[in-house]
Design a protein around this motif. Structure first.
Motif, PDB file in Angstrom:
ATOM      1  N   MET A  49     -71.426 -24.552  26.520  1.00  0.00           N
ATOM      2  CA  MET A  49     -72.058 -25.307  25.432  1.00  0.00           C
ATOM      3  C   MET A  49     -71.059 -25.640  24.320  1.00  0.00           C
ATOM      4  SD  MET A  49     -75.339 -25.776  26.140  1.00  0.00           S
ATOM      5  CE  MET A  49     -76.643 -25.070  27.160  1.00  0.00           C
ATOM      6  N   ASN A  50     -70.150 -24.722  24.050  1.00  0.00           N
ATOM      7  CA  ASN A  50     -69.129 -24.985  23.033  1.00  0.00           C
ATOM      8  C   ASN A  50     -68.229 -26.148  23.426  1.00  0.00           C
ATOM      9  OD1 ASN A  50     -69.910 -23.093  21.149  1.00  0.00           O
ATOM     10  ND2 ASN A  50     -68.523 -21.506  21.872  1.00  0.00           N
ATOM     11  N   VAL A  62     -69.190 -28.840  24.780  1.00  0.00           N
ATOM     12  CA  VAL A  62     -69.897 -30.043  24.333  1.00  0.00           C
ATOM     13  C   VAL A  62     -69.749 -30.200  22.827  1.00  0.00           C
ATOM     14  CG1 VAL A  62     -72.124 -31.228  24.233  1.00  0.00           C
ATOM     15  CG2 VAL A  62     -71.534 -29.856  26.239  1.00  0.00           C
ATOM     16  N   LYS A  63     -69.974 -29.113  22.110  1.00  0.00           N
ATOM     17  CA  LYS A  63     -69.870 -29.157  20.656  1.00  0.00           C
ATOM     18  C   LYS A  63     -68.486 -29.611  20.207  1.00  0.00           C
ATOM     19  CE  LYS A  63     -70.308 -26.214  16.554  1.00  0.00           C
ATOM     20  NZ  LYS A  63     -70.604 -24.848  16.059  1.00  0.00           N
ATOM     21  N   CYS A 115     -78.776 -21.909  22.706  1.00  0.00           N
ATOM     22  CA  CYS A 115     -77.435 -22.504  22.740  1.00  0.00           C
ATOM     23  C   CYS A 115     -77.480 -23.976  22.336  1.00  0.00           C
ATOM     24  CB  CYS A 115     -76.836 -22.376  24.142  1.00  0.00           C
ATOM     25  SG  CYS A 115     -75.826 -20.922  24.398  1.00  0.00           S
ATOM     26  N   GLY A 116     -78.464 -24.683  22.868  1.00  0.00           N
ATOM     27  CA  GLY A 116     -78.592 -26.095  22.533  1.00  0.00           C
ATOM     28  C   GLY A 116     -78.799 -26.299  21.049  1.00  0.00           C
ATOM     29  N   ARG A 163     -75.507 -23.940  19.145  1.00  0.00           N
ATOM     30  CA  ARG A 163     -74.121 -24.176  19.558  1.00  0.00           C
ATOM     31  C   ARG A 163     -73.828 -25.680  19.620  1.00  0.00           C
ATOM     32  NH1 ARG A 163     -71.112 -19.683  18.640  1.00  0.00           N
ATOM     33  NH2 ARG A 163     -72.304 -17.848  19.300  1.00  0.00           N
ATOM     34  N   VAL A 164     -74.644 -26.401  20.387  1.00  0.00           N
ATOM     35  CA  VAL A 164     -74.451 -27.854  20.472  1.00  0.00           C
ATOM     36  C   VAL A 164     -74.927 -28.517  19.181  1.00  0.00           C
ATOM     37  CG1 VAL A 164     -75.033 -29.951  21.742  1.00  0.00           C
ATOM     38  CG2 VAL A 164     -74.692 -27.803  22.978  1.00  0.00           C
ATOM     39  N   ASN A 217     -77.254 -32.687  20.383  1.00  0.00           N
ATOM     40  CA  ASN A 217     -76.167 -33.652  20.240  1.00  0.00           C
ATOM     41  C   ASN A 217     -75.228 -33.664  21.445  1.00  0.00           C
ATOM     42  OD1 ASN A 217     -75.210 -35.724  18.687  1.00  0.00           O
ATOM     43  ND2 ASN A 217     -73.939 -34.451  17.382  1.00  0.00           N
ATOM     44  N   GLY A 218     -75.821 -33.770  22.608  1.00  0.00           N
ATOM     45  CA  GLY A 218     -75.077 -33.809  23.862  1.00  0.00           C
ATOM     46  C   GLY A 218     -76.084 -33.766  24.996  1.00  0.00           C
ATOM     47  N   VAL A 229     -77.741 -31.980  27.796  1.00  0.00           N
ATOM     48  CA  VAL A 229     -77.901 -30.609  28.264  1.00  0.00           C
ATOM     49  C   VAL A 229     -79.022 -30.577  29.293  1.00  0.00           C
ATOM     50  CG1 VAL A 229     -78.534 -28.245  27.631  1.00  0.00           C
ATOM     51  CG2 VAL A 229     -77.062 -29.586  26.113  1.00  0.00           C
TER      52      VAL A 229
END
Length: 337
Positions: free
Chosen positions: A90-91, A93-94, A113-114, A117-118, A293-294, A296
Motif C-alpha cells: 500500500m505504501n 501506491v502512496k 491500509c486504504g 496508508r493510501v 487515492n489509488g 486498490v
C-alpha cells in the motif's frame, strides 16, 4: 507501450505466497503492459520467480519481513506492523511507485491500509468496499458491503458516483443505473437515512439515479449499481452467499434422490456448470475499495492463482480507466447537503 505498475501483497490470503506468485506470473504473461511489485520476504520471492525468465524483468521485489494475520486487530496491525507485506504494498501506491495494490489478506486490514496508508481522494467522505456480483441480466456492483456500518446521506450520495464511475470505466456500462436499497420503491418510503439520501440523489447530475431498489430487485439486473450503507450491504451479501449454498445443497440432494433424477442431473450438468461459473468469484478477481487515492482491489481470502490473475487485471482496468481521477472530477457534480 505504457506500463501499469501494480503492487501485490504476496503474503496475503490462505494460499500465499504460492498462489499469489503464480497468479502474478499468469497476469504478466497475459498483459504485456503491466509490471508487478511483489511485497514479501525478498529471498523467498526471488527464488520463486527465478525460473520465470520470460517475465522476470517486469517483476520487482519489495522486501517485507512481517505478515498481517487474519485474526489480528486490523487497525493495530496496520499501525504496528509497518514492515508487513500489505502495508509495504500500500505504501508503494502512496509513494507513487505503483498505481494500484492488490491483496487477499484481512479485509479489515485492507480497509485500514486504504484509509490511512493510501489515503482518501480529496472530497471523499468515506471509501467503500464494492464487490461486483452476478445478476439475472448482467453483473452489478453492491456498494458498500461492510466498510461503513453507520452512514450519513452524503456518504451514500458519493457511493453512487464512485460505483457509477467504476461500472462505466472498468466494465464498460455506458450509463450505469444507480439504485438505492430501500423497503419500497416510492420516494417517501424508508427511514431518515434513505429518505434524505433519495432527495440528494434525485438532485445531483453526476450519475443516473434510477430510484429505490427493494431487496427482491437487487439481483434482477434493473440496476448496475446498488447503493447501501455498510450494514445493509453486508447483510445482503452474506445472506446471498448463505442462500446460494443452501439452494445448491438442496438441489444436489434432490437430484441424487432417485434414478430418474440422477439421469436428469446428468443431462443438466452442462447448465449447472455454466451457472456455477457465472457465480464463481475467481472470474471477477476481487472487490475494489473505491474512494482511496489509488486503485486498490481486495481479493477473496481463499483466492487461487486464477482469482489473483483476475484481481490484477481488475486493478489494471481501474488504472487504465482512470477511475480515481474520474471520481475526483465527478465530485463537483454532487449536491451539498
Amino acid at each position: 507501450m505504457s506500463q501499469y505498475v501494480i503492487a501485490l501483497d504476496a503474503m496475503g490470503g490462505d494460499h500465499a505466497p504460492e498462489a499469489i506468485v503464480e497468479g502474478a506470473l499468469r497476469a504478466l504473461r497475459k498483459y504485456a503492459d503491466i509490471d508487478i511489485l511483489l511485497a514479501g520476504p525478498e529471498e523467498r520471492l526471488k527464488a520463486m520467480v527465478a525460473g520465470a525468465q520470460d517475465v522476470r524483468e517486469r517483476i520487482g521485489i519489495l522486501n517485507a519481513t512481517q505478515v498481517i494475520e487474519m485474526d489480528e486487530s486490523p487497525m493495530l496491525a496496520v499501525r504496528t506492523k509497518k514492515d508487513s507485506s500489505m502495508v509495504v504494498a500500500m505504501n508503494a501506491v502512496k509513494e507513487g511507485r505503483s498505481a494500484a495494490a492488490v491483496s487477499a489478506g484481512s479485509t479489515g486490514a485492507v480497509l485500514a491500509c486504504g484509509m490511512f496508508r493510501v489515503g482518501r481522494i480529496p472530497g471523499v467522505e468515506r471509501p467503500a468496499l464494492a464487490p461486483v456480483l452476478p445478476g439475472l441480466k448482467n453483473r452489478f456492483m453492491l456498494i458498500d458491503s461492510g466498510a461503513n456500518v453507520d452512514c450519513q446521506p452524503k456518504y451514500l450520495l458519493q457511493f453512487g458516483l464512485m460505483g457509477s464511475v467504476y461500472m462505466k470505466n472498468v466494465l464498460d456500462v455506458e450509463q450505469p443505473r444507480v439504485g438505492l436499497v430501500n423497503i419500497g420503491s416510492e420516494a417517501e418510503k424508508g427511514n431518515k437515512l434513505t429518505k434524505e439520501t433519495y432527495a440528494l440523489m434525485e438532485k445531483q447530475t453526476g450519475y443516473a439515479f434510477a430510484g429505490n431498489c427493494e431487496a427482491r430487485d437487487v439481483f434482477t439486473g434493473d440496476y448496475d449499481v446498488v447503493v447501501a450503507d455498510g450494514f445493509d450491504g453486508n447483510v445482503i451479501l452474506k445472506h446471498t452467499e448463505g442462500l446460494a449454498n443452501v439452494l445448491f445443497s438442496m438441489l444436489r440432494e434432490e437430484m441424487m434422490g432417485s434414478l430418474r433424477t440422477k439421469i436428469g442431473a446428468a443431462l443438466a450438468k452442462p447448465a449447472f456448470r455454466k451457472i456455477k461459473r457465472r457465480m464463481d468469484y475467481n472470474t471477477v478477481g476481487g472487490a475494489p475499495l473505491l474512494g482511496v487515492n489509488g486503485a486498490v482491489v481486495k481479493a477473496h481470502g481463499s483466492s487461487g492463482a486464477e482469482a489473483i490473475e483476475n484481481a490484477i487485471a481488475q486493478a489494471r482496468r481501474m488504472v487504465e480507466g482512470d477511475v480515481v481521477g474520474k471520481i475526483r472530477s465527478g465530485l463537483s457534480s454532487l449536491c451539498e447537503e
